[in-house]
Design a protein around this motif. Structure first.
Motif, PDB file in Angstrom:
ATOM      1  N   GLU A  81       2.848  -0.796   6.464  1.00 44.67           N
ATOM      2  CA  GLU A  81       3.648  -0.104   6.802  1.00 44.67           C
ATOM      3  C   GLU A  81       3.058   0.771   8.297  1.00 44.67           C
ATOM      4  O   GLU A  81       1.946   0.998   8.348  1.00 44.67           O
ATOM      5  N   TYR A 129       0.734  -1.196   0.104  1.00 44.02           N
ATOM      6  CA  TYR A 129      -0.086   0.062   0.074  1.00 44.02           C
ATOM      7  C   TYR A 129       0.965   1.279  -0.097  1.00 44.02           C
ATOM      8  O   TYR A 129       0.293   2.351   0.179  1.00 44.02           O
ATOM      9  N   CYS A 130       2.083   1.069   0.027  1.00 49.40           N
ATOM     10  CA  CYS A 130       3.012   2.173   0.155  1.00 49.40           C
ATOM     11  C   CYS A 130       4.438   2.134  -0.353  1.00 49.40           C
ATOM     12  O   CYS A 130       4.874   1.058  -0.501  1.00 49.40           O
ATOM     13  N   VAL A 131       4.784   3.252  -0.916  1.00 48.11           N
ATOM     14  CA  VAL A 131       6.106   3.246  -1.841  1.00 48.11           C
ATOM     15  C   VAL A 131       7.231   3.073  -0.813  1.00 48.11           C
ATOM     16  O   VAL A 131       8.218   3.043  -1.463  1.00 48.11           O
ATOM     17  N   PHE A 132       7.118   2.825   0.519  1.00 43.46           N
ATOM     18  CA  PHE A 132       8.243   2.612   1.187  1.00 43.46           C
ATOM     19  C   PHE A 132       8.604   1.083   0.984  1.00 43.46           C
ATOM     20  O   PHE A 132       9.654   0.570   1.746  1.00 43.46           O
ATOM     21  N   CYS A 162       3.096  10.487  -3.675  1.00 45.00           N
ATOM     22  CA  CYS A 162       3.819   8.907  -4.045  1.00 45.00           C
ATOM     23  C   CYS A 162       3.216   8.457  -5.390  1.00 45.00           C
ATOM     24  O   CYS A 162       3.653   7.326  -5.665  1.00 45.00           O
ATOM     25  N   LYS A 176      -3.562   3.925   9.123  1.00 40.52           N
ATOM     26  CA  LYS A 176      -3.288   2.347   8.424  1.00 40.52           C
ATOM     27  C   LYS A 176      -2.712   1.364   9.417  1.00 40.52           C
ATOM     28  O   LYS A 176      -2.916   0.230   9.343  1.00 40.52           O
ATOM     29  N   CYS A 184      -9.193   8.344   6.616  1.00 41.58           N
ATOM     30  CA  CYS A 184      -9.197   8.640   5.408  1.00 41.58           C
ATOM     31  C   CYS A 184      -9.698   7.528   4.232  1.00 41.58           C
ATOM     32  O   CYS A 184      -9.759   6.557   4.743  1.00 41.58           O
ATOM     33  N   ARG A 197       7.638  11.107  -5.808  1.00 40.64           N
ATOM     34  CA  ARG A 197       8.130  10.310  -4.680  1.00 40.64           C
ATOM     35  C   ARG A 197       8.383   9.079  -5.077  1.00 40.64           C
ATOM     36  O   ARG A 197       8.986   8.129  -4.361  1.00 40.64           O
ATOM     37  N   SER A 223      -1.039  14.102  -0.884  1.00 39.10           N
ATOM     38  CA  SER A 223      -1.450  12.693  -0.583  1.00 39.10           C
ATOM     39  C   SER A 223      -1.548  11.852  -1.967  1.00 39.10           C
ATOM     40  O   SER A 223      -1.879  12.474  -3.120  1.00 39.10           O
ATOM     41  N   PRO A 224      -1.108  10.670  -2.226  1.00 37.31           N
ATOM     42  CA  PRO A 224      -1.179   9.966  -3.332  1.00 37.31           C
ATOM     43  C   PRO A 224      -2.577   9.635  -3.971  1.00 37.31           C
ATOM     44  O   PRO A 224      -3.837   9.909  -3.208  1.00 37.31           O
ATOM     45  N   PHE A 273      -9.305  13.804   6.591  1.00 41.13           N
ATOM     46  CA  PHE A 273      -8.993  12.709   7.857  1.00 41.13           C
ATOM     47  C   PHE A 273      -7.336  12.451   7.805  1.00 41.13           C
ATOM     48  O   PHE A 273      -7.109  11.612   8.427  1.00 41.13           O
ATOM     49  N   CYS A 274      -6.716  12.689   6.533  1.00 39.79           N
ATOM     50  CA  CYS A 274      -5.302  12.720   6.913  1.00 39.79           C
ATOM     51  C   CYS A 274      -4.550  13.909   7.518  1.00 39.79           C
ATOM     52  O   CYS A 274      -4.518  14.845   7.212  1.00 39.79           O
ATOM     53  N   ILE A 334      12.441   9.324   0.564  1.00 37.55           N
ATOM     54  CA  ILE A 334      11.035   9.621   0.232  1.00 37.55           C
ATOM     55  C   ILE A 334      10.597  10.638   1.625  1.00 37.55           C
ATOM     56  O   ILE A 334      10.432  10.363   2.714  1.00 37.55           O
ATOM     57  N   THR A 386       3.411   4.265   8.453  1.00 35.18           N
ATOM     58  CA  THR A 386       3.561   5.506   8.190  1.00 35.18           C
ATOM     59  C   THR A 386       2.345   6.471   9.018  1.00 35.18           C
ATOM     60  O   THR A 386       2.657   7.491   9.039  1.00 35.18           O
ATOM     61  N   LEU A 438      -6.326  14.480   1.441  1.00 35.51           N
ATOM     62  CA  LEU A 438      -7.361  13.541   1.813  1.00 35.51           C
ATOM     63  C   LEU A 438      -7.910  13.804   2.910  1.00 35.51           C
ATOM     64  O   LEU A 438      -7.090  13.826   4.128  1.00 35.51           O
TER      65      LEU A 438
HETATM   66  S1  BJ8 Z   1       5.030   7.394   1.700  1.00 39.73           S
HETATM   67  S2  BJ8 Z   1       2.070   9.490   1.508  1.00 39.73           S
HETATM   68  S3  BJ8 Z   1       2.068   6.060   0.121  1.00 39.73           S
HETATM   69  S4  BJ8 Z   1       2.249   6.552   3.722  1.00 39.73           S
HETATM   70  S5  BJ8 Z   1      -3.646   9.591   3.094  1.00 39.73           S
HETATM   71  S6  BJ8 Z   1      -3.343   6.376   4.584  1.00 39.73           S
HETATM   72  S7  BJ8 Z   1      -0.802   8.931   5.300  1.00 39.73           S
HETATM   73  S8  BJ8 Z   1      -4.216   9.187   6.347  1.00 39.73           S
HETATM   74  S9  BJ8 Z   1      -0.815   7.432   2.004  1.00 39.73           S
HETATM   75 FE1  BJ8 Z   1       1.279   7.345   1.748  1.00 39.73          FE
HETATM   76 FE2  BJ8 Z   1       3.499   5.721   2.003  1.00 39.73          FE
HETATM   77 FE3  BJ8 Z   1       3.446   8.178   2.895  1.00 39.73          FE
HETATM   78 FE4  BJ8 Z   1       3.403   7.894   0.261  1.00 39.73          FE
HETATM   79 FE5  BJ8 Z   1      -2.556   7.738   6.230  1.00 39.73          FE
HETATM   80 FE6  BJ8 Z   1      -2.701   9.970   4.978  1.00 39.73          FE
HETATM   81 FE7  BJ8 Z   1      -4.405   8.236   4.470  1.00 39.73          FE
HETATM   82 FE8  BJ8 Z   1      -1.960   8.295   3.485  1.00 39.73          FE
END
Ligand code: BJ8
Length: 425
Positions: free
Chosen positions: A142, A76-79, A310, A148, A115, A314, A284-285, A375-376, A341, A144, A373
């Protein structure tokens, strides 16, 4: 919808009725937002085709991978370092989570004030609507953001989930922690696949992912031209598809598109008129099929020329060293690249503010639209610093907070029109 696809979705346990409703809704939206655009590069045909068959051919490839004893790893994340997954002979897929369709399903369990990205992804699993989720052997989450993190705990009641700890600072200690996470992830993937990741395999996978990064960067640099040769919507779609298509095929198709777009730049052919206001979107992505803001901006006469997100810079910024070396050296190089990132989950995050100003200059934008987004909290609060920074630099800014629903489209159009009028283009 072929019988073969229906058979495949049935085998995956998909809720066919909900799934039909989703695909039936997606077709007209794609027609209206994408296929109605004028003067698109021919090279977009591949990406249109992939979306047109979004749950068909690619899912069949993943199923074939499983039948051959291979694994599919969803992220779900570019990390999440995809090089490690490819190097073990598994296939990584970035999950979409960009539709309102699955949000009400998630709200049966998750708090409403979560979100849309989190709700959409969870709703896909709960409603059994996404063949990519159902084809995956492991979902990698992750830490982040808090929403999530907690969602992954609930998701783990339904499917195997592994969570990587992404630190919130970029200190020496935090970097050591992240390196440990990358090494541990390699062990997890080796255990899942039963394949040992050798230095050679990791080096090859790194080159492959780097090549896709280079191709996307090439496409983005072409967007610096005036008139801009490709719409922001099309560029966004290319990035979105890159998250789940085969890495080498995506690279090849992006480069073919770039060859064509390069000719457009030379001949001065644009997707918009030369004086169209140039916009950088930051925040936000935007996962498929979240095309809402790009569509509003571009139907109001603006050209989105870059995304600091992202699903933008990113995702492909910064390459990993291809010098090879031992497995330990390569994992260190991978961990260092991913720590570059600049997600809003970091504190402080001055690098992201610097990126926004740098990109605004490089792409010669007339204004920045900060996309948050609802609630982010990380991006919402960081928007205050973005506002201060851009005010100092004299770069106009519009802050948008929205979700995946259509209800606020009229209001957003009004605000976008006023912003474009204010920047005087
Ligand atoms: S590196 S931006 S893809 S976490 S928008 S779920 S942060 S409440 S998406 Fe992200 Fe990885 Fe960071 Fe990129 Fe939470 Fe915010 Fe929702 Fe988010």
């Amino acid at each position: 919808m072929t019988n073969d696809n229906i058979k495949m979705w049935t085998e995956l346990g998909i809720d066919l009725e909900k799934h039909d409703n989703l695909l039936n809704a997606l077709g007209p939206i794609f027609q209206e937002i994408y296929l109605s655009q004028q003067n698109r590069p021919d090279g977009m045909a591949f990406f249109d085709f992939v979306v047109g068959d979004i749950h068909g051919i690619r899912v069949r490839e993943l199923r074939q991978q499983a039948k051959n004893g291979g694994k599919v790893v969803a992220t779900y994340c570019v990390f999440v370092p995809e090089e490690v997954v490819w190097a073990a002979g598994a296939i990584p897929v970035g999950l979409c989570a960009g539709t309102q369709f699955s949000v009400p399903i998630a709200e049966e369990v998750l708090p409403r004030n979560t979100c849309a990205l989190i709700k959409s992804s969870f709703g896909f699993k709960l409603g059994r609507i996404c063949p990519y989720v159902e084809s995956s052997h492991l979902i990698v989450g992750e830490t982040t953001c808090d929403g999530k993190k907690k969602m992954f705990e609930i998701l783990a009641q339904h499917q195997p989930v592994y969570v990587m700890e992404v630190p919130n600072k970029k200190t020496r200690l935090a970097r050591d922690l992240w390196l440990g996470e990358v090494v541990a992830f390699k062990d997890v993937i080796e255990e899942l696949t039963g394949n040992r990741i050798t230095a050679d395999k990791l080096e090859r996978a790194t080159r492959q992912v780097n090549n896709r990064r280079r191709a996307l960067k090439r496409l983005y640099q072409l967007r610096q031209a005036n008139p801009v040769p490709i719409s922001g919507k099309d560029a966004l779609l290319v990035t979105q598809v890159s998250f789940y298509d085969d890495v080498n095929r995506a690279t090849q198709q992006i480069n073919a598109l770039c060859d064509e777009v390069e000719v457009r730049v030379t001949t001065g052919e644009g997707a918009f008129t030369k004086n169209a206001p140039r916009i950088l979107i930051s925040g936000s992505p935007m996962a498929i099929p979240n095309w809402k803001l790009h569509h509003i901006l571009e139907t109001a006469g603006a050209a989105v020329v870059c995304e600091e997100s992202c699903t933008g810079t990113r995702f492909f910024g910064d390459l990993i060293s291809e010098d090879g070396g031992t497995i330990e050296e390569q994992l260190k190089a991978i961990s260092e690249r991913y720590m570059k990132i600049n997600c809003a989950c970091f504190t402080p995050n001055q690098e992201r503010l610097n990126d926004i100003v740098r990109l605004a200059r490089e792409y010669r934008v007339d204004g920045v639209v900060h996309y948050n987004l609802q609630f982010c909290h990380t991006y919402a609060n960081e928007a205050v610093l973005v506002e201060q920074t851009l005010a100092r630099e004299g770069i106009p800014l519009l802050c948008i907070e929205t979700d995946y629903a259509d209800e606020d489209i009229g209001q957003l159009r009004t605000r976008v029109d006023a912003f474009l009028e204010m920047i005087g283009r």
